[in-house]
Design a protein around this motif. Structure first.
Motif, PDB file in Angstrom:
ATOM      1  N   SER A  53       0.632   1.774   0.632  1.00 13.76           N
ATOM      2  CA  SER A  53       1.690   1.249   1.712  1.00 13.76           C
ATOM      3  C   SER A  53       1.653   2.314   2.697  1.00 13.76           C
ATOM      4  CB  SER A  53       3.086   1.444   0.782  1.00 13.76           C
ATOM      5  OG  SER A  53       3.323   0.885  -0.245  1.00 13.76           O
ATOM      6  N   LEU A  54       1.466   3.426   2.807  1.00 11.78           N
ATOM      7  CA  LEU A  54       1.124   4.337   3.994  1.00 11.78           C
ATOM      8  C   LEU A  54       0.000   3.804   4.592  1.00 11.78           C
ATOM      9  CD1 LEU A  54       2.142   6.445   5.666  1.00 11.78           C
ATOM     10  CD2 LEU A  54       0.988   8.002   4.332  1.00 11.78           C
ATOM     11  N   VAL A  55      -1.261   3.713   4.174  1.00 15.30           N
ATOM     12  CA  VAL A  55      -2.432   3.140   4.705  1.00 15.30           C
ATOM     13  C   VAL A  55      -2.062   1.822   5.427  1.00 15.30           C
ATOM     14  CG1 VAL A  55      -4.899   2.275   4.349  1.00 15.30           C
ATOM     15  CG2 VAL A  55      -4.002   4.131   3.280  1.00 15.30           C
ATOM     16  N   ASN A  56      -1.543   0.958   4.784  1.00 20.01           N
ATOM     17  CA  ASN A  56      -1.072  -0.320   5.475  1.00 20.01           C
ATOM     18  C   ASN A  56      -0.203   0.002   6.875  1.00 20.01           C
ATOM     19  OD1 ASN A  56      -2.468  -2.022   3.783  1.00 20.01           O
ATOM     20  ND2 ASN A  56      -0.662  -2.192   2.202  1.00 20.01           N
ATOM     21  N   ALA A  57       0.615   0.786   6.507  1.00 22.72           N
ATOM     22  CA  ALA A  57       1.562   1.339   7.650  1.00 22.72           C
ATOM     23  C   ALA A  57       1.191   1.852   8.867  1.00 22.72           C
ATOM     24  CB  ALA A  57       2.726   1.996   7.213  1.00 22.72           C
ATOM     25  N   ALA A  63      -1.451  -5.926   4.122  1.00 22.76           N
ATOM     26  CA  ALA A  63      -2.170  -6.107   2.751  1.00 22.76           C
ATOM     27  C   ALA A  63      -3.555  -5.393   3.070  1.00 22.76           C
ATOM     28  CB  ALA A  63      -1.871  -7.573   2.414  1.00 22.76           C
ATOM     29  N   LEU A  64      -3.825  -4.723   3.761  1.00 15.39           N
ATOM     30  CA  LEU A  64      -5.163  -4.110   3.796  1.00 15.39           C
ATOM     31  C   LEU A  64      -5.427  -3.422   2.586  1.00 15.39           C
ATOM     32  CD1 LEU A  64      -7.490  -3.305   5.558  1.00 15.39           C
ATOM     33  CD2 LEU A  64      -6.469  -1.151   6.021  1.00 15.39           C
ATOM     34  N   ALA A  65      -4.424  -2.509   2.328  1.00 12.96           N
ATOM     35  CA  ALA A  65      -4.781  -1.896   0.866  1.00 12.96           C
ATOM     36  C   ALA A  65      -3.775  -2.455  -0.256  1.00 12.96           C
ATOM     37  CB  ALA A  65      -4.547  -0.383   1.074  1.00 12.96           C
ATOM     38  N   LYS A 196       9.170   3.214   9.069  1.00  9.91           N
ATOM     39  CA  LYS A 196       8.286   3.531  10.256  1.00  9.91           C
ATOM     40  C   LYS A 196       8.266   4.976  10.858  1.00  9.91           C
ATOM     41  CE  LYS A 196       6.638  -0.745   9.570  1.00  9.91           C
ATOM     42  NZ  LYS A 196       5.363  -0.937   8.898  1.00  9.91           N
ATOM     43  N   ASP A 197       8.966   5.823  10.054  1.00  6.59           N
ATOM     44  CA  ASP A 197       9.243   7.156  10.430  1.00  6.59           C
ATOM     45  C   ASP A 197       7.883   8.008  10.082  1.00  6.59           C
ATOM     46  OD1 ASP A 197      11.747   6.561  11.439  1.00  6.59           O
ATOM     47  OD2 ASP A 197      12.683   7.266   9.726  1.00  6.59           O
ATOM     48  N   GLY A 198       7.690   9.051  11.055  1.00  5.94           N
ATOM     49  CA  GLY A 198       6.712  10.105  10.640  1.00  5.94           C
ATOM     50  C   GLY A 198       5.251   9.509  10.895  1.00  5.94           C
ATOM     51  N   LEU A 199       5.056   8.411  11.226  1.00  2.70           N
ATOM     52  CA  LEU A 199       3.686   7.798  11.300  1.00  2.70           C
ATOM     53  C   LEU A 199       2.831   8.159  12.781  1.00  2.70           C
ATOM     54  CD1 LEU A 199       4.260   3.872  10.275  1.00  2.70           C
ATOM     55  CD2 LEU A 199       3.619   6.047   9.078  1.00  2.70           C
TER      56      LEU A 199
END
Length: 212
Positions: A53-57, A63-65, A196-199
């Motif tokens: 989920s983090l990789v996607n965000a 739906a990349l990962a 979407k925090d800390g990204l």
């Protein structure tokens, strides 16, 4: 949290994560690892800590990962090429279901196979579920990385599930857990892929490593 002496420009970071990102390789063992051609950032954590989920965000994809509610679904090392600058590597989760307090031999061997001789590995992002804090299996993962002399940045996930006071406590406890770890990068990041925090701080950190 990016390396200060190599801090990237905001424009470089924006373009890097706004650009093309695609799945390029899946490896089940050391024999099927791809050639090392780009700087690599590996994501690792307890099963269901939110790696995919983090990789996607981070990459602004849905739906990349592959994301699953079933812990332990990622059973291979997945490589995602970010533009022409960086490879994001999604490692299998640990601590799944009936596993004992020590990591399974299979997971440990796969991780060691990846870490050994991977000269282009710039950093490991070790994800910790903020709701649970640093668990025994996380300490074991840190020990593994310390012994392999692989630099890692601990990043809390799912911070949106905590109240403000609980967030401060979670950060403080996590910081305390890494203070004596020889390979831990100083400081802890806090993220929420839902809110979407800390990204942005994490993107800047990764962009700095890509820009080396």
């Amino acid at each position: 949290m990016a390396d200060i002496d190599k801090a990237p420009s905001a424009e470089f970071t924006r373009k890097l994560f706004a650009g093309e990102c695609e799945f390029v390789w899946g490896a089940n063992d050391a024999l099927t690892l791809p050639p090392a051609t780009l700087p690599e950032i590996a994501f690792v954590g307890r099963s269901n800590a939110g790696k995919s989920s983090l990789v996607n965000a981070l990459t602004n994809r849905n739906a990349l990962a592959r994301v699953s509610n079933t812990p332990g679904r990622t059973r291979q090392i997945n490589f995602f090429k970010l533009g022409h600058s960086l490879m994001l590597v999604d490692l299998p989760g640990y601590g799944f279901a009936q596993a004992s307090k020590t990591m399974t031999a299979q997971w440990q061997q796969l991780i060691f196979d990846y870490l050994r001789g991977r000269a282009n590995l710039r950093r490991v992002i070790l994800l910790v579920d903020a709701r649970r804090g640093v668990m025994d299996v996380d300490h074991e993962a840190m020990k593994l990385l310390d012994e392999a002399a692989v630099s890692y940045l601990v990043t809390l996930t799912k911070m949106d599930a905590l109240k403000p006071a609980e967030r401060e406590t979670a950060l403080a406890r996590c910081a305390g857990a890494i203070k004596d770890r020889i390979a831990a990068y100083p400081g802890v990041l806090a993220t929420s892929f839902l809110a979407k925090d800390g990204l942005e701080p994490l993107r800047a950190h990764l962009a700095a490593l890509a820009a080396r």
